[in-house]
Design an enzyme around this catalytic site. Structure first.
Site, mmCIF file in Angstrom:
data_model
loop_
_atom_site.group_PDB
_atom_site.id
_atom_site.type_symbol
_atom_site.label_atom_id
_atom_site.label_comp_id
_atom_site.label_asym_id
_atom_site.label_seq_id
_atom_site.Cartn_x
_atom_site.Cartn_y
_atom_site.Cartn_z
ATOM 1 N N THR A 132 0.875 -1.188 0.000
ATOM 2 C CA THR A 132 0.000 0.000 0.000
ATOM 3 C C THR A 132 0.909 1.234 0.000
ATOM 4 O O THR A 132 1.344 1.663 -1.069
ATOM 5 C CB THR A 132 -0.955 0.010 1.215
ATOM 6 O OG1 THR A 132 -0.196 -0.088 2.416
ATOM 7 C CG2 THR A 132 -1.954 -1.131 1.126
ATOM 8 N N THR B 65 1.041 -3.832 12.699
ATOM 9 C CA THR B 65 0.046 -3.902 11.646
ATOM 10 C C THR B 65 0.618 -4.250 10.308
ATOM 11 O O THR B 65 1.491 -3.560 9.798
ATOM 12 C CB THR B 65 -0.661 -2.579 11.488
ATOM 13 O OG1 THR B 65 -1.186 -2.247 12.727
ATOM 14 C CG2 THR B 65 -1.752 -2.700 10.466
ATOM 15 N N GLU C 190 6.455 4.700 7.386
ATOM 16 C CA GLU C 190 6.057 5.956 6.755
ATOM 17 C C GLU C 190 6.815 7.158 7.281
ATOM 18 O O GLU C 190 6.713 7.516 8.443
ATOM 19 C CB GLU C 190 4.557 6.176 6.965
ATOM 20 C CG GLU C 190 3.712 5.228 6.153
ATOM 21 C CD GLU C 190 2.254 5.220 6.579
ATOM 22 O OE1 GLU C 190 1.928 5.840 7.593
ATOM 23 O OE2 GLU C 190 1.454 4.590 5.864
ATOM 24 N N ASN D 269 0.283 10.807 6.634
ATOM 25 C CA ASN D 269 -0.933 10.389 7.320
ATOM 26 C C ASN D 269 -1.988 11.468 7.390
ATOM 27 O O ASN D 269 -3.120 11.211 7.798
ATOM 28 C CB ASN D 269 -0.591 9.829 8.694
ATOM 29 C CG ASN D 269 0.087 8.491 8.544
ATOM 30 O OD1 ASN D 269 -0.527 7.559 8.026
ATOM 31 N ND2 ASN D 269 1.349 8.408 8.931
#
Lengths: 384, 384
Positions: B147, B180, B260, B379
């Site tokens: 992703t 996650t 990220e 984010n």
């Protein structure tokens, strides 16, 4: 005009630059109770790493205080036995100036952890500040305790001949149990120490303890209330509790509005919980989520991040019954897709997130800020 | 060359773009076990808000699986009964293509929460991906589950005639219990389901569960291991556990390196704790601190923020006995001021923070990233 800690009768305050901060900004404050009574109560950080002034103030906290001395420009935390001796000496110098016992002087410090205070400046500075104590010194005191704060914080309520006032500092390290900060409250009501303590605990539990700006708990948090009976009025405990809670709420909203780098103030209101504890737990799980906080910064009503946060709690609820609204738009209904998220406007600073657990009748609100570039910038560049 | 999930003998994999992602990037992957045995084990997110594919895979998890179908471009979380039917249909379509029962097909999804999957694309896409299943398809599969990942993640260990391989996706929402991500592991060892389950639980508890990139726990986390006995070798449980743990550690370090917006990979090693639980607790308290993470971004060895974080735990230690080192420099000694912080170099990506509790003989390491402008940017702009 008398505001903040000098709104109530029988209190003096002062604040000055004495050379603790390299910037030359005000860095030392004093609050003195000159009224007929000397009731006091205090709550401190629940962090096990406690600054020297917290250790001192906790030890001498026996329901009576004559004064509070506060410095910015250094937290006097993790400074060992020498740091504790420094805190005690601050109380001793203050006591000598004011003609009271050192055990009647609480000490508060804020700034960088792990650095000794410049005691020479404090030995010279405390007498200088004491000489300028005045019945309208509230604003000077509130200014002298600022660190990364961009504005000073004061509040007050006058009613039926008595009043409650207060000042606060805090802009980061704001997290539950206690929101990180220094707060001094004063009242000219006549209150026994035990009642003052009960009122203070209720007030802080429902205000500062529900402010979670960045999830980081400080080593120096202190809230002190002084009561002197100068008004001659002894209000009901419920009246006093309401007034203290009102002032604490107002100060906590000022802390929220001035939180480091924030562009949104977010109220997460949890309703229809099985218990107030559950409501607070769910509120905290959402306000602690960096992803949720980033989404608000990006003006994205990302209810999935709110749900994934509340899913980490053990609060009573059925995941398929939870509704979530952002600023009045129910974007999540029954744990699934609700109204179109494009209907939500997050351009204003104030954001209201309503979580309906459909599990009972209790509710609570927890406040936080968004996570922004400026938060990262301030905390990457400023040592605290 | 066969890598990742196809490193072990008797496994096929494939990955393709089937139109789930608007970008046209690969978004559907299949892993099929074609070996003589079909042992399987899985661990799932402990989040109570669980995505439909997690519910499906958890229900059918009985120690045997023939295949795993995975999509990126949509998490199928918080999508209600319709979303669950979609997950089941993904298993049914896959089973029809592969000639097995739907209950032998696990399903994994990743992407935005609260959006239905485009089932028309999946009904067409799954047969197309099934037709391209190949013994060297590991990289295609690893690519199709990305992703916000910037690189695909694969790992493998070959030893004594048998091997363990795996792939992972994950770049945000990485937090304890489980970090996650989606992970599929394969081995050609011969292992009974109960042993496979025990080995997997040990491996994930010591690797992914100790990776806390941003403290946010996903609704979709899944780690599945398939074992087919194609090597004809049945290793000792300890050997298998070590190999699985090695592959999981390697994949978790790849997740950390691709987190990220991160500019530092931070290992917080806690030593001389009274228990391993205490060591993990202290490690997590520090890795969860936004202020600590911002400081590392700013290359500031801010030991005060580490101490104020560990002060929030109930682990056994004496606050005046704790030592903290940054990259080998003991900046905090005995809970107070140690070496000069200017001696610490934090310019490299890897940062090692060593916390010595002086309270026992147990230790643990928890990994995290720094908090950066780019984390906030990704984010605030990307919905997940």
């Amino acid at each position: 005009m008398s505001t903040g800690v000098t709104l109530a009768q029988g209190f003096l305050a002062a604040g000055k630059a004495v050379g603790i901060k390299a910037s030359g900004h005000p860095d030392l404050a004093l609050v003195q109770n000159v009224g007929p009574e000397r009731s006091a109560a205090a709550v401190f950080t629940s962090n096990r790493i406690q600054a020297a002034p917290v250790k001192w103030s906790r030890e001498i906290n026996d329901g009576s205080l004559a004064a509070v001395v506060l410095n910015s420009g250094g937290a006097n935390a993790c400074t060992g036995a020498e740091g504790y001796a420094d805190a005690r000496e601050m109380a001793e110098v203050t006591a000598r100036e004011l003609g009271c016992a050192p055990q009647e002087v609480a000490v508060c410090s804020t700034g960088l952890i792990g650095v000794r205070l410049p005691m020479q400046q404090l030995r010279m500075g405390i007498p200088a500040v004491a000489r300028s104590l005045a019945p309208d010194g509230g604003t000077d005191a509130a200014t002298a305790i600022m660190t990364t704060d961009t504005v000073s914080k004061q509040s007050g309520i006058m009613q039926n001949g008595w009043s409650v006032g207060g000042m606060a500092k805090g802009a980061g390290m704001l997290a539950p149990g206690l929101a990180t900060m220094l707060v001094v409250l004063t009242t000219d009501a006549s209150v026994a120490p035990a009642d003052l303590d009960a009122a203070l605990r209720y007030a802080t539990a429902h205000t500062f303890d529900r402010l979670d700006s960045d999830g980081c708990m400080s080593t120096n948090d202190t809230v002190i209330v002084l009561a002197n009976g100068a008004s001659g009025i002894a209000p009901e405990l419920s009246e006093l509790t309401n007034a203290l809670t009102g002032v604490c709420h107002d100060l906590s909203m000022q802390l929220l509005a001035d939180a480091e780098g924030a562009s949104h103030d977010i109220a997460v209101e949890v309703v229809n919980a099985a218990s107030e504890v559950d409501a607070v737990k769910v509120g905290r799980s959402i306000t602690a989520s960096n992803l949720f906080k980033c989404a608000i910064f990006g003006q994205d009503p990302n209810w999935g991040r709110a749900l994934s946060a509340l899913g980490t709690t053990d609060a009573a609820y059925d995941p398929d019954a939870v509704d979530v609204s952002f600023n009045g738009v129910m974007v999540c209904r029954g744990g699934g897709i609700g109204e179109d998220r494009s209907l939500v406007d997050l351009s204003e600073r104030r954001v209201h997130v309503l979580v309906d657990l459909h599990a009972g009748n209790e509710s609570a609100t927890v406040w936080t800020n968004d996570l922004t570039y400026d938060y990262v910038k301030e905390n990457a560049e400023y040592s605290s």
